[in-house]
Each structure stands twice: as C-alpha cells, then as structure tokens.
Design an enzyme around this catalytic site. Structure first.
Site, PDB file in Angstrom:
ATOM      1  N   SER A 252       0.824  -1.213   0.000  1.00  0.00           N
ATOM      2  CA  SER A 252       0.000   0.000   0.000  1.00  0.00           C
ATOM      3  C   SER A 252       0.854   1.258   0.000  1.00  0.00           C
ATOM      4  O   SER A 252       1.496   1.567  -0.994  1.00  0.00           O
ATOM      5  CB  SER A 252      -0.950  -0.018   1.200  1.00  0.00           C
ATOM      6  OG  SER A 252      -1.848  -1.082   1.094  1.00  0.00           O
TER       7      SER A 252
ATOM      8  N   LYS B 270     -13.392   9.056  -8.076  1.00  0.00           N
ATOM      9  CA  LYS B 270     -12.624  10.250  -7.740  1.00  0.00           C
ATOM     10  C   LYS B 270     -11.372   9.886  -6.964  1.00  0.00           C
ATOM     11  O   LYS B 270     -10.281  10.421  -7.225  1.00  0.00           O
ATOM     12  CB  LYS B 270     -13.508  11.205  -6.934  1.00  0.00           C
ATOM     13  CG  LYS B 270     -12.808  12.495  -6.529  1.00  0.00           C
ATOM     14  CD  LYS B 270     -13.743  13.388  -5.744  1.00  0.00           C
ATOM     15  CE  LYS B 270     -13.030  14.674  -5.321  1.00  0.00           C
ATOM     16  NZ  LYS B 270     -13.932  15.573  -4.560  1.00  0.00           N
TER      17      LYS B 270
END
Length: 445
Positions: free
Chosen positions: A107, A147
């Site tokens: 991540s 988004k």
C-alpha cells in the site's frame, strides 16, 4: 657530489608530494557517507516528520545519498503523500529499498518505493496490494469511488513515469492489488536493483547519475539515522494500536476516578487521552468515544442497581463497538491491506475486553467495600495486643488481626499486654487492659 645531493633531494620531495596526493585522494574517498533511515512499521502521523528530519540531516552533513529501508504494511495516505513530496523536492538522492529479506512494502510503502530516485528490493521481498479498502460491519470492502481511485492511479503513474518505471504496473498495484516479488519487479522495470544488503546495493548503484550528481557510494560509510527523543516518543504513541489503547485507558481511568475519587485516576486519564489524541493526529472518531463512555456508564449503573444484567451486557457491547470504531482502519485515514486492518481491529478489541473485565472487577470491589458493614462496629469488644505503652495521656498503637490501630486508655497498659476495644473516638480506639484469663476466655466465646 653536490649535483647528486640535489638530484636525491628532488627525487625525495617528488616522492613526498606524490604520497601526499594519494593520501588526499584516499581521505576524500573515505569521507563519502550514506545515511540510512529505517521505516519498519506503519506509516503514522509522525513518519513524515521523521523523514523530513532525516532529509535535513543528510542535506546539512553533505551525505552522498539517503537510503530509506521499507518494511511496512502501509499507513496514512496524507503522511504518504507528504513523504513523496519531500523526496521529490530534496537535492539529496533518495534510494528506496525493501529490506531485509522476506519483508514487504504494501500500500503506502509501494507508493513511496516507486517515488524514490532509485528503487531496490532484497531477495524474497514483496511489494504491491495498494488498492484502498475500508472495514464495514459486513467485512472489508474495496474503495471504488472513481474520484479517489483515479487520483491515486494518476499520482502513482506520474511518479513511475518521472523515474522511467512501468506505469502499467503502478496502476495495477491500485486497481488490481498487484503483488510482485523482487525478481519480477526487476524484470517488469518497476525497480532498478535487487540486492541482499545495503553495502552490496551501494556497490551496485555507484556511478549512477541522480538529480544532477554522479553517485560515489562504493565503500561509503553507512550511518544509521536515529530520531531525536521527541520524535522517537511520538513515533511510539502514533502507532495505531498504542494511540487507540491510550484513548481507551484514559476513558476508563476518568470514569473510575469519578466513581471513586481520591486516587488520581482522573489525572492519569486526562494525560492518557491527551497522548492518544496527539498520537492519532487529533483525527478521532467522536462517536466511538461516546459509545465507550456510555458503555462504562451502563456498567457502573449495573453495579449500583443490580438486576438481570441487561445494563452490564449493553455496556460491554457499547465498549467493544466503540473500540472497533476507534481503531484507525477507514480509508484514507489508514491506507493498508484488508488483512492488516483486521489484525488491527483484533489487536485493539481484545485488550478492550480484558480492560472491561478488569474495570468490572474494580467497580465491584469498590461497591462491595461501600456496602460492607462499618469495620469499627465489628471491632468493639475484640481483643488486641499493645505495641506501645499506653495510658497517662500517652497514645500508642495496638495490633488487631494483623492491622495497626492508634489507641488510648484511661489505665496504664504496658507493651505486649492484651487489651479489649471498648469504644471508638474518631480515628482512635479506646481500649482497656484485660485483667485476667476470664476476660480473655469470655472474648473467645
């Protein structure tokens, strides 16, 4: 003869000059140094401060390069983006290195690695799993809002493009949870080097041109960055598990202090909550704190007015639910794989259950003492032993069932005499001397 002396002298001076030049070159070579910063846990609100301090240290002391070793499950997105910006603006070459062997950069760690000037991995390490997820009541769910995803993908691909790396892989780290080992990452041009150690990596990158300078790292001195005491302390309390537990302990301590004042629990609670808030960067779930406070209130209510246990069960449910919500697992507050988020929830909720049980035990003992028959009433008529001379206006201490009590008497009592407790005057016991064995036998009945 004089000509030969001059010739020898010239040769000697030339030799000394040549030797000094070689010594100067050797000293210059030995002065090259590399700073190593170790990130071996979650990316927390203080991680970007530590990186900024390490970069400033490297800039001020003219280090050849800064190596950031990564062994992280991920962490906060805001802190990650700030670290990426710091790497981009500094003049010091920054090398990202997933190290040691067998570790990972998931991540947030992956985004940092592909944003460094040189990216490397140790054998048997892994990078990837950068798709954001959030934990809900039904389990973990990927964040699919376009988004958010598009912004992350664009940031990752632009960083990869800037350093000539595989943009497709950078995108699939986020959209498909792509994971790569060291050899595959090298093959796909995601990283530049695979190395088993920092020294070996410094040898491999020697001569690379980074940020307008040619690296001279072969044989350079390796210095490990040590954060200041303030940053080291902040790094500890900013750990998601530590900061969450500090908040829980603080709430418990304040409630316990209110229900049983006088032991300083309220002060400890305020300090613990303050440290927990600082550790989380003040990003705290107010609803979670409310649930915990309600849960503790219900537990106290259960012991004040015991019934069928409904209040107690509801209190435990509120505390456990609040602790789960308090753990920083939602995106973008915590940008880590789902498995790590589940581990974080268990790590916080399990101690919460233990603390809750301890709190129940403490409250039970407090109310048991409050409901207990006054001890002074039970003392009247008991026998004890004088530890000091008592009488003629002199007070002393007596021993009763292993406890020391202050006492006085109208008659003279010697040390070691047996006495009877006949009255209580404030905190002082009034006693009289047992005159014969009949008195003692009467007490034994």
């Amino acid at each position: 003869m004089r000509h030969k002396c001059r010739s020898y002298l010239s040769t000697f001076l030339f030799f000394i000059l040549l030797l000094s030049q070689f010594s100067g070159l050797a000293c210059a070579a030995s002065q090259q140094k590399v700073l190593v910063l170790d990130i071996s846990d979650s990316i927390t609100p203080v991680s970007d401060d530590i990186v900024a301090d390490a970069i400033a240290f490297a800039e001020n002391d003219d280090y050849e390069a800064l190596v950031i070793t990564l062994n992280t499950p991920g962490g906060g997105l805001d802190e990650t983006l700030d670290i990426i910006e710091q790497i981009a603006v500094t003049d010091v070459p920054v090398i990202g290195f997933v190290y040691p062997e067998g570790t990972k950069a998931w991540s947030a760690g992956t985004l940092i690695l592909i944003s460094t000037d040189i990216a490397a991995m140790a054998p048997y390490t892994i990078m990837g799993s950068a798709q954001p997820v959030t934990v809900t009541a039904s389990g973990t769910e990927p964040v699919e809002e376009s988004k958010i995803i598009n912004a992350l993908v664009k940031r990752a691909t632009e960083n990869a493009k800037q350093h000539g790396r595989n943009q497709t892989a950078a995108e699939e780290f986020i959209t498909k949870n792509l994971n790569l080992d060291a050899d595959t990452a090298l093959e796909y041009d995601v990283i530049e080097y695979v190395s088993p150690s920092i020294d070996d990596l410094m040898t491999q990158i020697d001569g690379e041109k980074v940020k307008g300078k040619v690296l001279n790292t072969d044989g350079a001195d390796i210095t490990y960055y040590e954060p200041s005491l303030r940053l080291a302390f902040m790094n500890i309390i900013s750990n998601p598990i530590v900061s969450s537990l500090l908040l829980l302990l603080g709430v418990y301590a304040i409630i316990l202090g209110i229900s049983n004042p006088g032991f300083g629990a309220e002060l400890f609670g305020i300090v613990a909550i303050a440290l927990g808030l600082i550790g989380t960067g003040f990003d705290v779930n107010i609803g979670a704190l409310f649930l915990i406070i309600v849960g503790v209130f219900l537990l106290v209510l259960e012991f004040q007015a015991p019934g069928f246990g409904v209040f107690g069960i509801a209190g435990f449910v509120c505390i456990i639910a609040g602790s789960v919500l308090l753990a920083p697992t939602d995106f973008p507050r915590n940008y880590t794989p789902a498995e790590f988020q589940k581990t974080l929830i268990i790590s916080v909720s399990a101690p919460t259950v233990v603390l809750g049980i301890f709190l129940v035990f403490v409250i039970y003992k407090v109310f048991e003492v409050r409901r207990k028959k006054p001890l002074f009433g039970e003392l009247i008529g008991d026998s004890a032993q004088a530890l000091d001379p008592i009488g003629d206006g002199q007070e002393g201490y007596i021993l009763h069932r292993g406890q020391h009590w202050k006492a006085r008497s109208s008659g003279l009592i010697e040390k070691g005499d047996k006495v009877r407790i006949v009255e209580k005057d404030g905190v002082v016991l009034v006693v009289e001397k047992l005159k014969n064995e009949d008195d003692l036998s009467e007490l034994d009945k």
